[in-house]
Design a protein around this motif. Structure first.
Motif, PDB file in Angstrom:
ATOM      1  N   ASN A   7     -17.937  40.177  -7.294  1.00 28.97           N
ATOM      2  CA  ASN A   7     -18.288  40.071  -5.877  1.00 28.97           C
ATOM      3  C   ASN A   7     -18.816  41.430  -5.408  1.00 28.97           C
ATOM      4  O   ASN A   7     -18.747  42.427  -6.135  1.00 28.97           O
ATOM      5  CB  ASN A   7     -17.100  39.596  -5.038  1.00 28.97           C
ATOM      6  N   GLU A   8     -19.359  41.474  -4.215  1.00 28.09           N
ATOM      7  CA  GLU A   8     -20.030  42.683  -3.720  1.00 28.09           C
ATOM      8  C   GLU A   8     -19.096  43.902  -3.695  1.00 28.09           C
ATOM      9  O   GLU A   8     -19.490  44.995  -4.082  1.00 28.09           O
ATOM     10  CB  GLU A   8     -20.606  42.430  -2.323  1.00 28.09           C
ATOM     11  N   THR A   9     -17.866  43.721  -3.280  1.00 27.33           N
ATOM     12  CA  THR A   9     -16.908  44.831  -3.236  1.00 27.33           C
ATOM     13  C   THR A   9     -16.647  45.370  -4.636  1.00 27.33           C
ATOM     14  O   THR A   9     -16.636  46.586  -4.863  1.00 27.33           O
ATOM     15  CB  THR A   9     -15.581  44.378  -2.584  1.00 27.33           C
ATOM     16  N   ASP A  10     -16.455  44.468  -5.591  1.00 29.80           N
ATOM     17  CA  ASP A  10     -16.219  44.896  -6.970  1.00 29.80           C
ATOM     18  C   ASP A  10     -17.469  45.526  -7.581  1.00 29.80           C
ATOM     19  O   ASP A  10     -17.365  46.435  -8.406  1.00 29.80           O
ATOM     20  CB  ASP A  10     -15.743  43.717  -7.821  1.00 29.80           C
ATOM     21  N   GLN A  11     -18.659  45.047  -7.196  1.00 33.23           N
ATOM     22  CA  GLN A  11     -19.893  45.649  -7.688  1.00 33.23           C
ATOM     23  C   GLN A  11     -19.996  47.115  -7.262  1.00 33.23           C
ATOM     24  O   GLN A  11     -20.373  47.970  -8.058  1.00 33.23           O
ATOM     25  CB  GLN A  11     -21.113  44.869  -7.202  1.00 33.23           C
ATOM     26  N   VAL A  12     -19.639  47.390  -6.015  1.00 34.93           N
ATOM     27  CA  VAL A  12     -19.646  48.781  -5.528  1.00 34.93           C
ATOM     28  C   VAL A  12     -18.678  49.611  -6.357  1.00 34.93           C
ATOM     29  O   VAL A  12     -18.997  50.727  -6.786  1.00 34.93           O
ATOM     30  CB  VAL A  12     -19.310  48.840  -4.022  1.00 34.93           C
ATOM     31  N   ASP A  13     -17.502  49.081  -6.619  1.00 31.71           N
ATOM     32  CA  ASP A  13     -16.506  49.791  -7.418  1.00 31.71           C
ATOM     33  C   ASP A  13     -17.015  50.036  -8.839  1.00 31.71           C
ATOM     34  O   ASP A  13     -16.816  51.121  -9.406  1.00 31.71           O
ATOM     35  CB  ASP A  13     -15.192  49.001  -7.434  1.00 31.71           C
ATOM     36  N   ILE A  14     -17.677  49.051  -9.423  1.00 35.05           N
ATOM     37  CA  ILE A  14     -18.223  49.188 -10.778  1.00 35.05           C
ATOM     38  C   ILE A  14     -19.255  50.302 -10.821  1.00 35.05           C
ATOM     39  O   ILE A  14     -19.238  51.155 -11.719  1.00 35.05           O
ATOM     40  CB  ILE A  14     -18.804  47.845 -11.271  1.00 35.05           C
ATOM     41  N   VAL A  15     -20.166  50.329  -9.864  1.00 34.00           N
ATOM     42  CA  VAL A  15     -21.189  51.380  -9.832  1.00 34.00           C
ATOM     43  C   VAL A  15     -20.534  52.754  -9.680  1.00 34.00           C
ATOM     44  O   VAL A  15     -20.945  53.723 -10.333  1.00 34.00           O
ATOM     45  CB  VAL A  15     -22.228  51.111  -8.714  1.00 34.00           C
ATOM     46  N   LYS A  16     -19.508  52.851  -8.865  1.00 28.86           N
ATOM     47  CA  LYS A  16     -18.796  54.126  -8.707  1.00 28.86           C
ATOM     48  C   LYS A  16     -18.144  54.553 -10.020  1.00 28.86           C
ATOM     49  O   LYS A  16     -18.166  55.737 -10.381  1.00 28.86           O
ATOM     50  CB  LYS A  16     -17.749  54.026  -7.604  1.00 28.86           C
ATOM     51  N   GLN A  17     -17.572  53.609 -10.748  1.00 27.68           N
ATOM     52  CA  GLN A  17     -16.955  53.943 -12.038  1.00 27.68           C
ATOM     53  C   GLN A  17     -18.002  54.401 -13.056  1.00 27.68           C
ATOM     54  O   GLN A  17     -17.788  55.371 -13.781  1.00 27.68           O
ATOM     55  CB  GLN A  17     -16.181  52.744 -12.588  1.00 27.68           C
ATOM     56  N   VAL A  18     -19.118  53.698 -13.101  1.00 24.48           N
ATOM     57  CA  VAL A  18     -20.193  54.089 -14.020  1.00 24.48           C
ATOM     58  C   VAL A  18     -20.725  55.466 -13.633  1.00 24.48           C
ATOM     59  O   VAL A  18     -20.985  56.315 -14.504  1.00 24.48           O
ATOM     60  CB  VAL A  18     -21.322  53.033 -14.046  1.00 24.48           C
ATOM     61  N   ALA A  19     -20.859  55.724 -12.348  1.00 24.39           N
ATOM     62  CA  ALA A  19     -21.316  57.031 -11.884  1.00 24.39           C
ATOM     63  C   ALA A  19     -20.356  58.127 -12.334  1.00 24.39           C
ATOM     64  O   ALA A  19     -20.792  59.222 -12.707  1.00 24.39           O
ATOM     65  CB  ALA A  19     -21.466  57.033 -10.369  1.00 24.39           C
ATOM     66  N   GLN A  20     -19.075  57.843 -12.334  1.00 25.72           N
ATOM     67  CA  GLN A  20     -18.097  58.842 -12.780  1.00 25.72           C
ATOM     68  C   GLN A  20     -18.275  59.144 -14.269  1.00 25.72           C
ATOM     69  O   GLN A  20     -18.160  60.298 -14.696  1.00 25.72           O
ATOM     70  CB  GLN A  20     -16.675  58.384 -12.488  1.00 25.72           C
ATOM     71  N   TYR A  21     -18.571  58.117 -15.062  1.00 28.49           N
ATOM     72  CA  TYR A  21     -18.854  58.363 -16.484  1.00 28.49           C
ATOM     73  C   TYR A  21     -20.099  59.241 -16.640  1.00 28.49           C
ATOM     74  O   TYR A  21     -20.155  60.110 -17.512  1.00 28.49           O
ATOM     75  CB  TYR A  21     -19.031  57.050 -17.253  1.00 28.49           C
ATOM     76  N   MET A  22     -21.091  59.022 -15.791  1.00 32.54           N
ATOM     77  CA  MET A  22     -22.286  59.874 -15.854  1.00 32.54           C
ATOM     78  C   MET A  22     -21.930  61.324 -15.537  1.00 32.54           C
ATOM     79  O   MET A  22     -22.446  62.242 -16.168  1.00 32.54           O
ATOM     80  CB  MET A  22     -23.370  59.374 -14.898  1.00 32.54           C
ATOM     81  N   ILE A  23     -21.059  61.525 -14.569  1.00 31.87           N
ATOM     82  CA  ILE A  23     -20.634  62.881 -14.206  1.00 31.87           C
ATOM     83  C   ILE A  23     -19.827  63.510 -15.339  1.00 31.87           C
ATOM     84  O   ILE A  23     -20.028  64.675 -15.685  1.00 31.87           O
ATOM     85  CB  ILE A  23     -19.815  62.854 -12.898  1.00 31.87           C
TER      86      ILE A  23
END
Length: 139
Positions: free
Chosen positions: A67-83
């Motif tokens: 769902n949209e809320t979980d999608q935002v969370d997923i992108v944030k988690q992936v962004a953390q891996y990039m960092i």
């Protein structure tokens, strides 16, 4: 020289990622999903850094059914891996220009309804924009 990027024969590369979409997921999947890479010497499709992380792959796989809320969370988690891992360093060098005339046709992406990348030349968003357009005279 572009062939060296595809095969991984480089020390440092600067290139233009051609993927876009209404959320960061589209670009992140192209850059980071291990399905888009290949062994050194073979052509990668878009993950030219040859980044492989099963946790990132799973997050990206889960995005489509979330769902949209979980999608935002997923992108944030992936962004953390990039960092943390720094497989690529995104560089923004351009703006996204677009302009519409709404006199006769409505349904364009807006700030209140950003359902797609607004520029009419962006793929795959072009098809999504076309399915939302309608003639004002037909109302």
């Amino acid at each position: 020289m572009i062939g060296k990027l595809y095969t991984g024969d480089y020390d440092l590369a600067y290139y233009n990622q051609q993927t876009s979409g209404p959320t960061p997921y589209y670009e992140l999947r192209q850059m980071l999903h291990s399905a888009n890479t290949a062994p050194l010497g073979k052509n990668a499709t878009s993950n030219f850094a040859r980044y492989k992380n099963p946790k990132v792959d799973q997050l990206l796989n889960d995005y489509a059914s979330a769902n949209e809320t979980d999608q935002v969370d997923i992108v944030k988690q992936v962004a953390q891996y990039m960092i943390d891992d720094v497989p690529v360093i995104p560089v923004v060098e351009a703006v996204d220009w677009f302009q519409y005339n709404t006199k006769d046709i409505a349904g364009w992406p807006t700030e209140d309804n950003p359902y797609a990348q607004p520029a009419a030349y962006n793929f795959p968003d072009t098809g999504q924009v076309l399915t939302h357009l309608y003639s004002k005279s037909a109302q």
